[in-house]
Design a protein around this motif. Structure first.
Motif, short mmCIF file in Angstrom:
data_model
loop_
_atom_site.label_atom_id
_atom_site.label_comp_id
_atom_site.label_asym_id
_atom_site.label_seq_id
_atom_site.Cartn_x
_atom_site.Cartn_y
_atom_site.Cartn_z
N PRO A 197 0.80 -1.13 -0.07
CA PRO A 197 0.04 -0.11 0.07
C PRO A 197 0.97 1.17 0.04
CG PRO A 197 0.05 -1.05 2.19
CD PRO A 197 0.79 -1.75 1.28
N THR A 199 0.93 3.90 1.87
CA THR A 199 1.43 4.20 3.29
C THR A 199 2.63 3.47 3.72
OG1 THR A 199 -0.53 2.54 4.21
CG2 THR A 199 -0.99 4.98 4.18
N LYS A 209 -0.25 0.13 -4.34
CA LYS A 209 -1.77 -0.18 -4.50
C LYS A 209 -2.64 0.61 -4.97
CE LYS A 209 -2.01 -4.27 -1.45
NZ LYS A 209 -1.96 -5.37 -2.47
N SER A 210 -2.49 1.81 -4.39
CA SER A 210 -3.24 2.97 -5.00
C SER A 210 -3.10 3.43 -6.36
CB SER A 210 -3.07 4.23 -3.96
OG SER A 210 -3.59 3.91 -2.61
N ARG A 213 -4.44 0.74 -8.61
CA ARG A 213 -5.96 0.73 -8.59
C ARG A 213 -6.37 1.68 -9.68
NH1 ARG A 213 -6.59 -0.16 -2.30
NH2 ARG A 213 -6.35 -2.45 -2.02
N MET A 243 -12.43 1.78 -5.06
CA MET A 243 -11.27 1.36 -3.91
C MET A 243 -10.30 2.32 -3.44
SD MET A 243 -10.52 -2.68 -5.29
CE MET A 243 -9.41 -2.98 -3.80
N VAL A 244 -10.04 3.24 -4.31
CA VAL A 244 -9.14 4.47 -4.10
C VAL A 244 -10.00 5.57 -3.49
CG1 VAL A 244 -7.85 6.38 -5.17
CG2 VAL A 244 -7.88 4.02 -6.31
N ASP A 246 -12.52 4.97 -1.38
CA ASP A 246 -12.83 4.88 -0.07
C ASP A 246 -11.36 4.40 0.83
OD1 ASP A 246 -15.39 4.37 -0.75
OD2 ASP A 246 -15.46 2.22 -1.05
N ASP A 247 -10.43 4.67 0.43
CA ASP A 247 -9.01 4.63 1.02
C ASP A 247 -8.97 5.86 1.86
OD1 ASP A 247 -6.43 4.68 2.11
OD2 ASP A 247 -5.75 3.26 0.24
N ALA A 249 -6.41 6.95 3.20
CA ALA A 249 -5.05 7.85 2.79
C ALA A 249 -5.35 8.86 1.61
CB ALA A 249 -4.14 6.47 2.19
N HIS A 250 -6.76 8.77 1.10
CA HIS A 250 -6.71 9.51 -0.10
C HIS A 250 -7.94 10.64 -0.05
CE1 HIS A 250 -3.64 7.12 -1.86
NE2 HIS A 250 -4.17 6.16 -2.06
N TYR A 402 -5.79 11.94 -7.56
CA TYR A 402 -7.11 11.37 -7.02
C TYR A 402 -8.28 12.23 -7.66
CZ TYR A 402 -10.54 10.74 -3.30
OH TYR A 402 -11.59 10.27 -2.42
#
Length: 669
Positions: A197, A199, A209-210, A213, A243-244, A246-247, A249-250, A402
């Motif tokens: 990930p 992070t 991963k971001s 995705r 998925m991005v 809902d993360d 981190a973003h 994003y």
């Protein structure tokens, strides 16, 4: 990952050793071979850097930020035009022998070959399973990303997935576009399950991963559009984008400019910037420490020379189309500006030149005088790109942002549901809310109120400073004559377009009946020409005379900024969302506003299958423009005159067809 990446060129070649070489000792002093080099994680990490570096070979036509990169010459659409004579992709006039096209094709396959070699030898390396899987996933993604670029641009290309050990092997059959997309998506999905990930690194320079995705959402959108029309992929595009989203981190960075300023200064913020390709090197060709490649050198406002560390030289011919300018809302009162902060950040409303002003070496911005002649379209067509601002820039920005993911999710939902949904509208409005400065409670200036006129001011020697009290950055406007364009400079890293406010002085006539520019007088009012960006606190207004000016020193004038009580509306109107066609057009336009000059427009127009239509409409804008004629009009119209359906694909380079008898040229080339 250190941004000063050294290229590690890992090639394999075999040569016959015959004749007089037979008596030589053939045992090398350095006994490393591919079989022995890939022995542990440290050794593999060195080769992994080479796989990354393959994407940004200087002059390689990929993502190096140079004029010949995918972000510039291959992306001339409704965003910009080339204000100079010539041939090539900038005017849709080139052949299969065009050298930058061959370079891009070759370097994509060179990157693929590096990745294939890495994946071939990696299994025997000794390291933890987690580390090995992550490295494998990163390289699988890079290889798939290269194929994504190949299939987008060239369509049917050879699909090579094994390391080549025979330098004489040049024959490979072309795969169908649908099969290449299936491979790309399958490889990226595998990579997503293996890589760490974001992070884990807390920066976007390494595949995570971001990033996977976000790119997967893009790949699926392309697969769902022209020419494959695999519409089931819209569901996959939404899945990966969600998925991005809902993360935790973003998120969107509240200030649009702040999504770029830290990034182009070699700073990281993983909230919005999911992945950046980041190889560059130092250059001192102009006596300054500079970083190249940088989009600000190939897409930027012209600057004739560097003075006292003010700016790197830029000699750019790319200028803005009226269509691109018109995508943004116009401020009808402050006539140089827009409430959409993206416009004057992405599109320079000025020309610039380093010179002495106000007692120091400055990069002086001379603003286009559209407030004096708003119907002169040349004032639009003369503008250049400001998104990768030379006053801030060291490198070029991220490949996946994003906000792009939000717009992709909205588009996928529109296609899945055959029209807008509250969720999809919400994603677009989120991007627009940031664009209008309303994510963090900032407000625009309504007007500047003069509270004391002062005395002894001279025309052309008055400065009006608008100071952001949160960090003491400021925009300084240095002109008062109404028949002159405003001149300005910035102090510090102003977080958005500059506020342009000029002092108006009463006219005094001399004995000859002409205006006396040397006569002293009080200030009559402060005219707000561009609100600039929204402020988190009411800015301070400072009025003074120029340092080092020739006239008397005025004093005593004071003014205050009066902020707007109500913020401008950013929400989409009902007519923008009441049908599938209207909402898709809204998303197309929003992608132009948000992502302009970032290298996606031509490919977006391809998957929407309206490249020719949009370029011809852009041409017609020029044909009907006021104040535009001669060579400039020819430059504006040429791309639309030349473009045709053949340009939905680039030609397979003629040299590749000569080497590979299995290749068939794309139709029309």
């Amino acid at each position: 990952m250190n941004k000063f990446i050294k290229s590690i060129l890992f090639g394999i070649a075999f040569f016959p050793l015959t004749g007089c070489l037979s008596n030589l000792d053939l045992h090398p002093i350095d006994s490393d071979t591919p079989n022995t080099f890939f022995k542990d994680s440290a050794a593999c990490a060195k080769v992994l850097v080479g796989c990354y570096d393959a994407l940004s070979v200087p002059g390689g036509g990929l993502f190096d930020g140079s004029m010949n990169s995918q972000f510039v010459i291959w992306n001339v659409t409704d965003e910009m035009y080339n204000a100079a004579a010539g041939t090539g992709p900038k005017v849709y006039s080139y052949t299969s022998g065009y050298a930058p096209n061959a370079t891009m094709y070759k370097n994509l396959y060179a990157a693929i070959q590096r990745c294939c070699q890495f994946l071939h030898y990696l299994p025997d390396a000794k390291m933890t399973t987690e580390t090995k899987l992550a490295m494998e996933g990163e390289v699988q993604f890079i290889r798939a990303f290269c194929y994504f670029n190949l299939v987008q641009n060239y369509g049917r290309v050879p699909l090579v997935t094994e390391a080549s050990l025979d330098v004489n092997s040049t024959s490979a059959k072309q795969a169908e576009e649908a099969d290449i997309y299936d491979f790309v998506i399958r490889e990226m999905e595998e990579a997503e399950s293996k890589v760490f990930p974001i992070t884990k690194f807390n920066f976007g320079g390494r595949i995570n991963k971001s990033a996977v995705r976000g790119v997967l959402a893009r790949v699926c959108l392309f697969n769902a559009g022209f020419p494959c029309y695999n519409t089931e992929r819209y569901k996959d595009a939404y899945k990966w984008a969600k998925m991005v989203i809902d993360d935790p981190a973003h998120s969107l960075i509240p200030n649009f400019a702040e999504a770029f300023i830290p990034l182009i200064q070699d700073k990281y913020d993983i909230r919005e910037n999911l992945w950046e390709i980041e190889a560059y090197c130092k250059s001192t060709s102009d006596g300054l420490k500079e970083y190249f490649p940088s989009l600000s050198t190939s897409l930027g406002t012209n600057c004739s020379k560097a003075v006292a560390n003010v700016s790197f030289m830029v000699n750019n011919t790319m200028k803005i189309t009226k269509r691109m300018f018109s995508y943004y809302e116009q401020d009808t009162e402050a006539l140089l500006g827009s409430y959409d902060e993206r416009r004057n950040w992405a599109i320079a409303p000025f020309t610039n030149a380093p010179t002495k002003l106000d007692g120091a070496d400055r990069l002086v911005l001379t603003y286009f005088g559209s407030h004096k002649d708003p119907d002169n379209d040349r004032l639009v067509y003369d503008r250049q790109v400001n998104k990768f601002n030379r006053q801030y820039a060291k490198i070029w920005p991220a490949l996946v942002r994003y906000s792009d993911v939000l717009l992709m999710a909205a588009e996928a939902l529109c296609q899945i549901n055959n029209g807008s949904t509250p969720e999809a509208i919400g994603y677009v409005n989120a991007v627009r809310k940031r664009a209008y400065g309303q994510m963090d409670g900032r407000k625009f200036i309504d007007h500047i109120e003069l509270t004391n006129p002062g005395e002894n001011y001279t025309i052309d020697e008055v400065c009006v400073e608008i100071v952001d009290v949160t960090d003491n950055t400021a925009s300084v406007t240095c002109t008062t004559e109404e028949n002159k364009s405003p001149k300005a400079y910035r102090v510090g890293d102003v977080k958005g377009p500059l506020t342009i406010a000029t002092a108006k002085l009463p006219e005094i006539l001399g004995s000859d009946g002409k205006p006396d520019t040397k006569a002293t007088r009080p200030i009559e009012s402060i005219v707000l020409l561009d609100r600039g960006h929204a402020y988190s606190e009411t800015p301070k207004v400072v009025i003074r005379s120029l340092e080092g000016g020739k006239g008397p020193k005025g004093s005593g004038a004071t003014a205050i900024a009066v902020m707007k009580d109500e913020s401008p509306s950013y929400e989409l109107p009902a007519e923008a969302t009441d049908s599938k066609e209207a909402f898709l057009q809204t998303i197309m336009d929003e992608r132009a506003r948000e992502l302009c000059f970032e290298g996606w427009r031509r490919l977006d127009l391809k998957r929407w299958h309206n490249l020719v239509e949009v370029l011809q409409a852009t041409r017609d804008d020029g044909r009907n423009a006021k104040g535009v004629n001669g060579a400039q009009l020819d430059y504006i119209m040429t791309p639309g005159n030349n473009v045709s359906d053949v340009h939905y694909y680039l030609p397979i380079p003629s040299g590749e067809i000569m080497l590979n008898p299995e290749l068939k040229q794309n139709e029309g080339w």
